[in-house]
Design a protein around this motif. Structure first.
Motif, PDB file in Angstrom:
ATOM      1  N   MET A 149       0.841  -1.166   0.000  1.00 17.23           N
ATOM      2  CA  MET A 149       0.000   0.000   0.000  1.00 17.23           C
ATOM      3  C   MET A 149       0.887   1.230   0.000  1.00 17.23           C
ATOM      4  O   MET A 149       1.780   1.368   0.806  1.00 17.23           O
ATOM      5  CB  MET A 149      -0.903  -0.011   1.226  1.00 17.23           C
ATOM      6  CG  MET A 149      -1.542   1.309   1.483  1.00 17.23           C
ATOM      7  SD  MET A 149      -2.552   1.272   2.931  1.00 17.23           S
ATOM      8  CE  MET A 149      -4.071   1.737   2.191  1.00 17.23           C
ATOM      9  N   SER A 150       0.621   2.107  -0.906  1.00 14.83           N
ATOM     10  CA  SER A 150       1.379   3.352  -0.942  1.00 14.83           C
ATOM     11  C   SER A 150       0.549   4.451  -0.314  1.00 14.83           C
ATOM     12  O   SER A 150      -0.610   4.278   0.008  1.00 14.83           O
ATOM     13  CB  SER A 150       1.732   3.690  -2.391  1.00 14.83           C
ATOM     14  OG  SER A 150       0.546   3.884  -3.127  1.00 14.83           O
ATOM     15  N   GLY A 151       1.150   5.571  -0.165  1.00 18.38           N
ATOM     16  CA  GLY A 151       0.438   6.686   0.424  1.00 18.38           C
ATOM     17  C   GLY A 151       1.164   7.208   1.641  1.00 18.38           C
ATOM     18  O   GLY A 151       2.019   6.542   2.224  1.00 18.38           O
ATOM     19  N   ASP A 152       0.803   8.410   2.002  1.00 21.64           N
ATOM     20  CA  ASP A 152       1.400   9.076   3.134  1.00 21.64           C
ATOM     21  C   ASP A 152       0.896   8.451   4.434  1.00 21.64           C
ATOM     22  O   ASP A 152      -0.315   8.376   4.660  1.00 21.64           O
ATOM     23  CB  ASP A 152       1.034  10.556   3.073  1.00 21.64           C
ATOM     24  CG  ASP A 152       1.626  11.355   4.198  1.00 21.64           C
ATOM     25  OD1 ASP A 152       2.666  10.937   4.743  1.00 21.64           O
ATOM     26  OD2 ASP A 152       1.046  12.403   4.539  1.00 21.64           O
ATOM     27  N   PRO A 153       1.790   7.985   5.328  1.00 26.62           N
ATOM     28  CA  PRO A 153       1.337   7.376   6.580  1.00 26.62           C
ATOM     29  C   PRO A 153       0.519   8.336   7.446  1.00 26.62           C
ATOM     30  O   PRO A 153      -0.394   7.915   8.143  1.00 26.62           O
ATOM     31  CB  PRO A 153       2.619   6.947   7.283  1.00 26.62           C
ATOM     32  CG  PRO A 153       3.749   7.400   6.462  1.00 26.62           C
ATOM     33  CD  PRO A 153       3.239   7.930   5.180  1.00 26.62           C
ATOM     34  N   LEU A 154       0.850   9.628   7.396  1.00 26.94           N
ATOM     35  CA  LEU A 154       0.076  10.601   8.166  1.00 26.94           C
ATOM     36  C   LEU A 154      -1.374  10.648   7.696  1.00 26.94           C
ATOM     37  O   LEU A 154      -2.308  10.669   8.507  1.00 26.94           O
ATOM     38  CB  LEU A 154       0.711  11.987   8.066  1.00 26.94           C
ATOM     39  CG  LEU A 154       2.061  12.162   8.760  1.00 26.94           C
ATOM     40  CD1 LEU A 154       2.693  13.493   8.392  1.00 26.94           C
ATOM     41  CD2 LEU A 154       1.914  12.030  10.256  1.00 26.94           C
ATOM     42  N   GLU A 155      -1.565  10.639   6.387  1.00 26.28           N
ATOM     43  CA  GLU A 155      -2.925  10.695   5.848  1.00 26.28           C
ATOM     44  C   GLU A 155      -3.692   9.401   6.139  1.00 26.28           C
ATOM     45  O   GLU A 155      -4.867   9.429   6.482  1.00 26.28           O
ATOM     46  CB  GLU A 155      -2.880  10.966   4.343  1.00 26.28           C
ATOM     47  CG  GLU A 155      -4.229  11.227   3.735  1.00 26.28           C
ATOM     48  CD  GLU A 155      -4.971  12.374   4.411  1.00 26.28           C
ATOM     49  OE1 GLU A 155      -6.202  12.229   4.605  1.00 26.28           O
ATOM     50  OE2 GLU A 155      -4.351  13.399   4.756  1.00 26.28           O
ATOM     51  N   ILE A 156      -3.022   8.276   6.042  1.00 27.70           N
ATOM     52  CA  ILE A 156      -3.661   6.996   6.343  1.00 27.70           C
ATOM     53  C   ILE A 156      -4.076   6.947   7.808  1.00 27.70           C
ATOM     54  O   ILE A 156      -5.182   6.519   8.150  1.00 27.70           O
ATOM     55  CB  ILE A 156      -2.715   5.828   5.989  1.00 27.70           C
ATOM     56  CG1 ILE A 156      -2.517   5.768   4.468  1.00 27.70           C
ATOM     57  CG2 ILE A 156      -3.253   4.508   6.511  1.00 27.70           C
ATOM     58  CD1 ILE A 156      -1.403   4.859   4.027  1.00 27.70           C
ATOM     59  N   ALA A 157      -3.198   7.414   8.703  1.00 22.78           N
ATOM     60  CA  ALA A 157      -3.520   7.422  10.131  1.00 22.78           C
ATOM     61  C   ALA A 157      -4.657   8.395  10.435  1.00 22.78           C
ATOM     62  O   ALA A 157      -5.512   8.106  11.276  1.00 22.78           O
ATOM     63  CB  ALA A 157      -2.284   7.785  10.944  1.00 22.78           C
ATOM     64  N   ARG A 158      -4.693   9.535   9.752  1.00 27.38           N
ATOM     65  CA  ARG A 158      -5.780  10.500   9.983  1.00 27.38           C
ATOM     66  C   ARG A 158      -7.145   9.899   9.650  1.00 27.38           C
ATOM     67  O   ARG A 158      -8.142  10.227  10.289  1.00 27.38           O
ATOM     68  CB  ARG A 158      -5.551  11.761   9.155  1.00 27.38           C
ATOM     69  CG  ARG A 158      -4.540  12.693   9.759  1.00 27.38           C
ATOM     70  CD  ARG A 158      -4.465  14.029   9.017  1.00 27.38           C
ATOM     71  NE  ARG A 158      -3.350  14.789   9.499  1.00 27.38           N
ATOM     72  CZ  ARG A 158      -2.185  14.921   8.851  1.00 27.38           C
ATOM     73  NH1 ARG A 158      -2.015  14.378   7.669  1.00 27.38           N
ATOM     74  NH2 ARG A 158      -1.212  15.624   9.387  1.00 27.38           N
ATOM     75  N   GLN A 159      -7.187   9.028   8.670  1.00 28.83           N
ATOM     76  CA  GLN A 159      -8.454   8.398   8.293  1.00 28.83           C
ATOM     77  C   GLN A 159      -8.967   7.445   9.369  1.00 28.83           C
ATOM     78  O   GLN A 159     -10.150   7.154   9.416  1.00 28.83           O
ATOM     79  CB  GLN A 159      -8.297   7.655   6.967  1.00 28.83           C
ATOM     80  CG  GLN A 159      -8.051   8.577   5.800  1.00 28.83           C
ATOM     81  CD  GLN A 159      -7.748   7.821   4.530  1.00 28.83           C
ATOM     82  OE1 GLN A 159      -7.831   6.590   4.479  1.00 28.83           O
ATOM     83  NE2 GLN A 159      -7.381   8.542   3.482  1.00 28.83           N
ATOM     84  N   ALA A 160      -8.083   6.969  10.240  1.00 29.85           N
ATOM     85  CA  ALA A 160      -8.478   6.027  11.298  1.00 29.85           C
ATOM     86  C   ALA A 160      -8.818   6.729  12.613  1.00 29.85           C
ATOM     87  O   ALA A 160      -9.180   6.061  13.582  1.00 29.85           O
ATOM     88  CB  ALA A 160      -7.363   5.014  11.533  1.00 29.85           C
ATOM     89  N   LEU A 161      -8.714   8.040  12.653  1.00 28.94           N
ATOM     90  CA  LEU A 161      -8.964   8.773  13.890  1.00 28.94           C
ATOM     91  C   LEU A 161     -10.447   8.826  14.229  1.00 28.94           C
ATOM     92  O   LEU A 161     -11.299   8.896  13.341  1.00 28.94           O
ATOM     93  CB  LEU A 161      -8.435  10.209  13.788  1.00 28.94           C
ATOM     94  CG  LEU A 161      -6.932  10.375  13.628  1.00 28.94           C
ATOM     95  CD1 LEU A 161      -6.588  11.855  13.486  1.00 28.94           C
ATOM     96  CD2 LEU A 161      -6.191   9.768  14.788  1.00 28.94           C
ATOM     97  N   ALA A 162     -10.729   8.816  15.516  1.00 32.79           N
ATOM     98  CA  ALA A 162     -12.098   9.015  16.000  1.00 32.79           C
ATOM     99  C   ALA A 162     -12.388  10.522  15.982  1.00 32.79           C
ATOM    100  O   ALA A 162     -11.460  11.330  15.971  1.00 32.79           O
ATOM    101  CB  ALA A 162     -12.230   8.460  17.415  1.00 32.79           C
ATOM    102  N   PRO A 163     -13.651  10.907  15.997  1.00 35.04           N
ATOM    103  CA  PRO A 163     -13.972  12.341  16.029  1.00 35.04           C
ATOM    104  C   PRO A 163     -13.342  13.015  17.254  1.00 35.04           C
ATOM    105  O   PRO A 163     -13.420  12.516  18.371  1.00 35.04           O
ATOM    106  CB  PRO A 163     -15.499  12.363  16.120  1.00 35.04           C
ATOM    107  CG  PRO A 163     -15.927  11.056  15.534  1.00 35.04           C
ATOM    108  CD  PRO A 163     -14.847  10.075  15.881  1.00 35.04           C
ATOM    109  N   GLY A 164     -12.672  14.132  17.021  1.00 38.13           N
ATOM    110  CA  GLY A 164     -12.042  14.873  18.093  1.00 38.13           C
ATOM    111  C   GLY A 164     -10.662  14.376  18.494  1.00 38.13           C
ATOM    112  O   GLY A 164     -10.005  14.984  19.333  1.00 38.13           O
ATOM    113  N   GLU A 165     -10.202  13.289  17.916  1.00 31.86           N
ATOM    114  CA  GLU A 165      -8.887  12.730  18.241  1.00 31.86           C
ATOM    115  C   GLU A 165      -7.811  13.451  17.432  1.00 31.86           C
ATOM    116  O   GLU A 165      -8.028  13.789  16.267  1.00 31.86           O
ATOM    117  CB  GLU A 165      -8.884  11.229  17.927  1.00 31.86           C
ATOM    118  CG  GLU A 165      -7.688  10.481  18.403  1.00 31.86           C
ATOM    119  CD  GLU A 165      -7.832   8.973  18.213  1.00 31.86           C
ATOM    120  OE1 GLU A 165      -7.122   8.242  18.899  1.00 31.86           O
ATOM    121  OE2 GLU A 165      -8.671   8.537  17.384  1.00 31.86           O
TER     122      GLU A 165
END
Length: 192
Positions: free
Chosen positions: A1-17
């Protein structure tokens, strides 16, 4: 999987996290974590080869019981082969992993062979240990617990969770330590 790890992690965040840090594991460092499984796989294959050499492997065509035992040994042999190639599998899996630290938890996101998100709340974390070279690249272990005998497997007798082969490991360990013990939110509450 390619892509920016920061962006991938942001997609897994809960609201307000809030995301504090994210990166990918080092391929070779993550693969090295699987070497104990290789040893177990080689020993298992040696035992099966010894059974075959001394004639203890039955002829599967002679009876149903022999066929079942032969099938068990064949399945055990396949399992041992998987253990032997575990570092190669891990190296491939590391390409699609993302490690993250947020203001609420520590996450390990995997996307191969299937999507898996493991997260650890601050109460579940041990004191983080950073093992890094002069440049700061290394491992951060944040969970290390001895497993009960009923939970032990070819993976070992300890549950070890961490970030392997990351840049700036001491800083990441410090962020995890802050997450674990954020300090007293109200320093004046004891002054009554």
């Amino acid at each position: 999987m390619s892509g920016d790890p920061l962006e991938i992690a942001r997609q897994a965040l809960a609201p307000g996290e809030t995301l504090i840090w994210a990166d990918r594991p080092g391929l070779h460092a993550y693969a090295r974590t699987k070497f104990p499984q290789v040893i177990r796989g080689v020993l298992g294959l040696a035992v099966i080869a010894g059974l075959h050499w001394y004639g203890y492997v039955p002829d599967w065509r002679s009876s149903t019981e022999n066929a079942l035992l032969f099938g068990f040994l064949a399945a055990a042999g396949l399992y041992c082969i998987v253990l032997v190639v575990a570092p190669n599998i891990a190296r491939h899996a590391a390409r699609s992993m993302v490690y993250a630290v947020t203001d609420r938890r520590v996450m390990i996101l995997s996307f191969w062979p299937f999507r898996l998100e493991r997260s650890f709340a601050p109460a579940e974390l041990d004191e983080p240990r950073a093992m890094a070279d002069e440049g700061g690249r290394g491992n951060v272990i944040f969970l290390e617990r001895k497993l009960g005998w009923w939970r032990r497997s070819a993976g070992g007798s300890y549950q070890i969770e961490g970030f392997f082969g990351i840049a700036d490991a001491p800083r990441v360990a410090a962020e995890i330590a802050k997450l674990r013990d954020p300090g007293d939110p109200d320093p004046f509450k004891d002054e009554d």
